[in-house]
Design a protein around this motif. Structure first.
Motif, mmCIF file in Angstrom:
data_model
loop_
_atom_site.group_PDB
_atom_site.id
_atom_site.type_symbol
_atom_site.label_atom_id
_atom_site.label_comp_id
_atom_site.label_asym_id
_atom_site.label_seq_id
_atom_site.Cartn_x
_atom_site.Cartn_y
_atom_site.Cartn_z
ATOM 1 N N VAL A 275 16.242 -21.564 -16.818
ATOM 2 C CA VAL A 275 16.089 -21.506 -18.280
ATOM 3 C C VAL A 275 16.494 -22.840 -18.900
ATOM 4 O O VAL A 275 15.839 -23.341 -19.819
ATOM 5 C CB VAL A 275 16.941 -20.359 -18.886
ATOM 6 N N LEU A 276 17.568 -23.424 -18.378
ATOM 7 C CA LEU A 276 18.035 -24.711 -18.918
ATOM 8 C C LEU A 276 16.941 -25.771 -18.798
ATOM 9 O O LEU A 276 16.621 -26.469 -19.763
ATOM 10 C CB LEU A 276 19.303 -25.160 -18.184
ATOM 11 N N GLU A 277 16.322 -25.858 -17.630
ATOM 12 C CA GLU A 277 15.273 -26.870 -17.431
ATOM 13 C C GLU A 277 14.032 -26.577 -18.281
ATOM 14 O O GLU A 277 13.365 -27.499 -18.752
ATOM 15 C CB GLU A 277 14.924 -26.972 -15.944
ATOM 16 N N ALA A 278 13.766 -25.294 -18.511
ATOM 17 C CA ALA A 278 12.654 -24.924 -19.406
ATOM 18 C C ALA A 278 12.933 -25.412 -20.824
ATOM 19 O O ALA A 278 12.052 -25.951 -21.507
ATOM 20 C CB ALA A 278 12.454 -23.407 -19.405
ATOM 21 N N ARG B 295 29.095 -14.131 -33.391
ATOM 22 C CA ARG B 295 28.654 -14.521 -34.734
ATOM 23 C C ARG B 295 27.956 -15.888 -34.781
ATOM 24 O O ARG B 295 27.726 -16.431 -35.850
ATOM 25 C CB ARG B 295 29.819 -14.494 -35.728
ATOM 26 N N ILE B 296 27.585 -16.414 -33.617
ATOM 27 C CA ILE B 296 26.960 -17.752 -33.590
ATOM 28 C C ILE B 296 25.432 -17.598 -33.508
ATOM 29 O O ILE B 296 24.902 -17.300 -32.435
ATOM 30 C CB ILE B 296 27.476 -18.586 -32.386
ATOM 31 N N PRO B 297 24.711 -17.803 -34.618
ATOM 32 C CA PRO B 297 23.252 -17.618 -34.587
ATOM 33 C C PRO B 297 22.533 -18.569 -33.631
ATOM 34 O O PRO B 297 21.468 -18.253 -33.106
ATOM 35 C CB PRO B 297 22.817 -17.839 -36.034
ATOM 36 N N HIS B 298 23.146 -19.757 -33.374
ATOM 37 C CA HIS B 298 22.491 -20.734 -32.492
ATOM 38 C C HIS B 298 22.297 -20.211 -31.075
ATOM 39 O O HIS B 298 21.462 -20.735 -30.333
ATOM 40 C CB HIS B 298 23.306 -22.034 -32.442
ATOM 41 N N PHE B 299 23.058 -19.200 -30.688
ATOM 42 C CA PHE B 299 22.887 -18.675 -29.331
ATOM 43 C C PHE B 299 21.547 -17.950 -29.163
ATOM 44 O O PHE B 299 21.168 -17.586 -28.054
ATOM 45 C CB PHE B 299 24.057 -17.757 -28.944
ATOM 46 N N TYR B 300 20.843 -17.761 -30.282
ATOM 47 C CA TYR B 300 19.494 -17.170 -30.205
ATOM 48 C C TYR B 300 18.413 -18.252 -30.252
ATOM 49 O O TYR B 300 17.236 -17.962 -30.217
ATOM 50 C CB TYR B 300 19.313 -16.126 -31.327
ATOM 51 N N ASN B 301 18.859 -19.507 -30.378
ATOM 52 C CA ASN B 301 17.963 -20.659 -30.261
ATOM 53 C C ASN B 301 18.509 -21.449 -29.076
ATOM 54 O O ASN B 301 19.158 -22.463 -29.244
ATOM 55 C CB ASN B 301 18.002 -21.467 -31.564
ATOM 56 N N SER B 302 18.256 -20.930 -27.889
ATOM 57 C CA SER B 302 19.034 -21.307 -26.713
ATOM 58 C C SER B 302 18.944 -22.790 -26.349
ATOM 59 O O SER B 302 17.894 -23.413 -26.478
ATOM 60 C CB SER B 302 18.582 -20.451 -25.526
ATOM 61 N N PHE B 303 20.081 -23.305 -25.894
ATOM 62 C CA PHE B 303 20.203 -24.694 -25.427
ATOM 63 C C PHE B 303 19.761 -25.700 -26.484
ATOM 64 O O PHE B 303 19.076 -26.673 -26.188
ATOM 65 C CB PHE B 303 19.432 -24.892 -24.116
ATOM 66 N N TYR B 304 20.159 -25.447 -27.711
ATOM 67 C CA TYR B 304 19.846 -26.367 -28.812
ATOM 68 C C TYR B 304 21.093 -27.149 -29.228
ATOM 69 O O TYR B 304 21.019 -28.325 -29.537
ATOM 70 C CB TYR B 304 19.297 -25.579 -30.006
ATOM 71 N N ASN C 6 18.387 -11.230 -25.232
ATOM 72 C CA ASN C 6 17.843 -12.564 -25.538
ATOM 73 C C ASN C 6 17.859 -13.446 -24.290
ATOM 74 O O ASN C 6 16.900 -14.173 -24.018
ATOM 75 C CB ASN C 6 18.646 -13.231 -26.660
ATOM 76 N N ILE C 7 18.943 -13.358 -23.525
ATOM 77 C CA ILE C 7 19.028 -14.134 -22.275
ATOM 78 C C ILE C 7 17.940 -13.647 -21.305
ATOM 79 O O ILE C 7 17.262 -14.448 -20.660
ATOM 80 C CB ILE C 7 20.426 -13.985 -21.623
ATOM 81 N N GLY C 8 17.762 -12.315 -21.238
ATOM 82 C CA GLY C 8 16.734 -11.740 -20.364
ATOM 83 C C GLY C 8 15.345 -12.244 -20.704
ATOM 84 O O GLY C 8 14.539 -12.568 -19.819
ATOM 85 N N LYS C 9 15.085 -12.337 -22.009
ATOM 86 C CA LYS C 9 13.782 -12.871 -22.473
ATOM 87 C C LYS C 9 13.611 -14.314 -21.993
ATOM 88 O O LYS C 9 12.550 -14.695 -21.477
ATOM 89 C CB LYS C 9 13.732 -12.817 -24.009
ATOM 90 N N ASN C 10 14.676 -15.123 -22.136
ATOM 91 C CA ASN C 10 14.597 -16.527 -21.711
ATOM 92 C C ASN C 10 14.321 -16.649 -20.214
ATOM 93 O O ASN C 10 13.535 -17.499 -19.783
ATOM 94 C CB ASN C 10 15.912 -17.258 -22.028
#
Length: 596
Positions: free
Chosen positions: A252-255, A510-519, A236-240
């Motif tokens: 990625v953060l600025e994106a 177990r944190i699903p938010h890590f797949y909705n990055s920087f939210y 997921n990080i690679g995709k970002n």
């Protein structure tokens, strides 16, 4: 209200008055037909969006279509939520969903066609007197232009869209469907299966063995899947990183921050200022340890109740009065609109058979907002009422002050008004309550909001920042790396009064938010902004109230950081977070005083 009643049995005054949106089905059908007709008109503008007069007419049509579609969509879904089993409104909400897909397709040519113009041409349109009202829309398009690719490249990216969601989909399947948790013994010694939903209930148990068993079982299960979960998060990080590079963002953060035009400093400042305030969290951990009377405070003790079971019965009528009383600092105009909401049936109050669970505030421009509740006569429900009416008031005042195009406030600002109402209600209850047990219950409730929203979500945000930066620097991260980084952060945040159990190193998995990055950082900034506003209102009175009401009326008329700055909350500086922390310090002091 013990047994759940049928929708037809609910007293009318406790239901929302959707007739204010559409008097009957006939009116809905008529507006639906109108949208179908207007969609056909959109095509005439294709190939003409270089001419200011045509752009203006096209934008006007776009707003007209969007507003009608929003009204149809909101109404059909709210009718559906009254009783999810009713096939009539299941069908109507599906009909509205299909219409909005059709609308998006019909209007999808507008932005790409304008962006195909050169920068000079778009700047000329921004300066054109005929397009004055649309200046912000055009400026926003120009801001995005640097990150839009050629037509063929965009088409290619669109085709890989579903592949790019693979890591999130795989995580969801593994986490929600395939992962099976063991049984543990509950307070009565019975075998109960551990599930995601029951986990927090077990952690809130008064029985320490139950808490420890749930904690151990949860992380042992994740540990068994550590290789798969590590690979999933890593991909997921690679995709970002891929998308950020392709779209020419520095990182990625600025994106991720680009959409709301949030400066990177807002994110880094949040983390730095929370770091400076960690001694306060450590002090709360020490107090928690003392109040629980344990030799060692463990990670599984964080949700344990600090007060004996405290029952506080508050009827809906009493809840409304207390909410009105607590929001008096916001002035008569605010209270009058709020009272109007209570009296004119903006709210669907109680649970009924088939009704959607939870709570929300929703509505369509041009009609007052609506609130769905499933009210129980307790403290939590009163806070939910204050929270949802905060959203409703934000929408009402934005709609009243802004044209349709600029009325909708962005997600970054969405939780400020609702959390502010809760903060004022909490302040009111703490000042009014004389019973020490009730006071301790309230203080614990509030302190844990700071712990879970301001500190914990910031720790999540810091974890995301570290793992993305390491990947961008060329490191390949495995589950061992994620666990080490996550464990070290927990040690740093929770301090020496806490035993940071080794098992917590698997919590990242177990944190699903890590797949909705920087939210997640938005939870912390929203909470800080709201707490800062509440403190300013209580300390300064009228000038702060005026600034805050200005914030509520701003909608989406500017970028979120600018809207907050004008109202006296600058999220790129430490001040709002420091003001929130001074409230947290005060809570801890009151708890320490009561526990003597």
């Amino acid at each position: 209200m013990n047994q759940v009643v049928k929708r037809s049995e609910v007293a009318q005054e406790h239901t929302w008055k959707l007739e204010d949106l559409f008097p009957d089905q006939k009116a809905w059908d008529k507006e639906y037909d109108e949208v179908k007709r207007l969609i056909k008109e959109a095509a005439q503008f294709q190939g003409k969006l270089h001419d200011p007069a045509e752009i203006k007419r096209c934008f006007e049509l776009e707003d007209q279509i969007s507003l009608h579609t929003e009204r149809l969509y909101v109404y059909s879904n709210m009718k559906h939520h009254e009783d999810m089993a009713d096939p009539t409104y299941q069908a109507l909400s599906e009909k509205a969903r299909k219409l909005s897909v059709e609308v998006n397709e019909a209007l999808s040519f507008i932005t790409p066609e304008i962006l195909a113009l050169s920068e000079e041409e778009i700047n000329a349109l921004i300066r054109h007197p005929e397009l004055g009202f649309y200046k912000r829309t055009l400026e926003e398009m120009l801001r995005q232009k640097a990150h839009i690719l050629s037509k063929s490249e965009e088409a290619l990216l669109a085709q890989v869209g579903s592949i790019s969601r693979a890591s999130e989909t795989i995580f969801g399947m593994l986490n929600n469907a395939d992962m099976k948790f063991p049984t543990i013994k509950n307070e009565e010694g019975q075998d109960v299966e551990l599930t995601h939903g029951r986990y927090i209930q077990f952690l809130e148990s008064k029985d320490r063995n139950v808490r420890k068993s749930a904690f151990d079982a949860m992380y042992a299960t994740y540990r068994k899947n550590k290789n798969t979960l590590g690979a999933t998060l890593s991909s997921n990080i690679g995709k970002n990183v891929f998308y950020a590079k392709v779209r020419k963002y520095p990182s990625v953060l600025e994106a991720a921050l680009f959409g709301d035009n949030i400066p990177k400093e807002v994110y880094t400042n949040l983390i730095d200022t929370v770091h400076d305030s960690l001694p306060l969290l450590h002090r709360y951990m020490k107090l928690r340890k003392e109040l629980l009377q344990v030799d060692e405070l463990h990670m599984y003790d964080l949700f344990a109740p600090l007060v004996e079971e405290f029952k506080w019965d508050i009827s809906y009528e009493e809840a409304k009065e207390m909410v009105l009383d607590s929001l008096k600092p916001l002035g008569d105009n605010y209270l009058n609109i709020l009272r109007q909401g209570f009296e004119d049936r903006w709210i669907d109050v109680y649970e009924n058979e088939g009704k959607r669970n939870g709570a929300y505030s929703w509505g369509a421009y041009g009609t007052h907002p609506y609130v769905l509740l499933n009210h129980k006569d307790n403290l939590n429900s009163m806070f939910t009422l204050a929270h949802e009416m905060g959203h409703a008031m934000h929408s009402y005042l934005s709609d009243e002050s802004q044209e349709y195009r600029y009325a909708q406030y962005p997600i970054f600002l969405a939780e400020v008004a609702s959390t502010l109402n809760e903060a004022l209600l909490m302040d009111y209850l703490l000042k009014k309550t004389t019973d020490p047990k009730a006071k301790m219950y309230l203080l614990t409730y509030y302190a844990d909001q700071f712990r879970t929203t301001l500190f914990r979500q910031t720790m999540f945000a810091e974890f995301e920042k570290i793992i993305h930066e390491k990947t961008e620097q060329g490191e390949s991260l495995t589950h061992q790396d994620f666990s080490q980084i996550y464990y070290d952060l927990n040690k740093k945040y929770h301090g020496d009064h806490m035993v940071v159990d080794q098992d917590i190193e698997m919590e990242w998995a177990r944190i699903p938010h890590f797949y909705n990055s920087f939210y997640v950082y938005k939870y912390s900034t929203g909470f800080s902004a709201a707490t800062s506003f509440a403190k300013q209102i209580l300390d300064q009175g009228q000038p702060a109230v005026e600034r805050y009401l200005g914030f509520l009326r701003s909608g989406g008329s500017d970028y979120p950081i600018s809207i907050l700055q004008r109202a006296g909350v600058d999220m790129s500086t430490p001040e709002p977070i420091e003001q929130a922390m001074s409230v947290f310090r005060n809570i801890i002091e009151q708890m320490e005083e009561l526990s003597k």
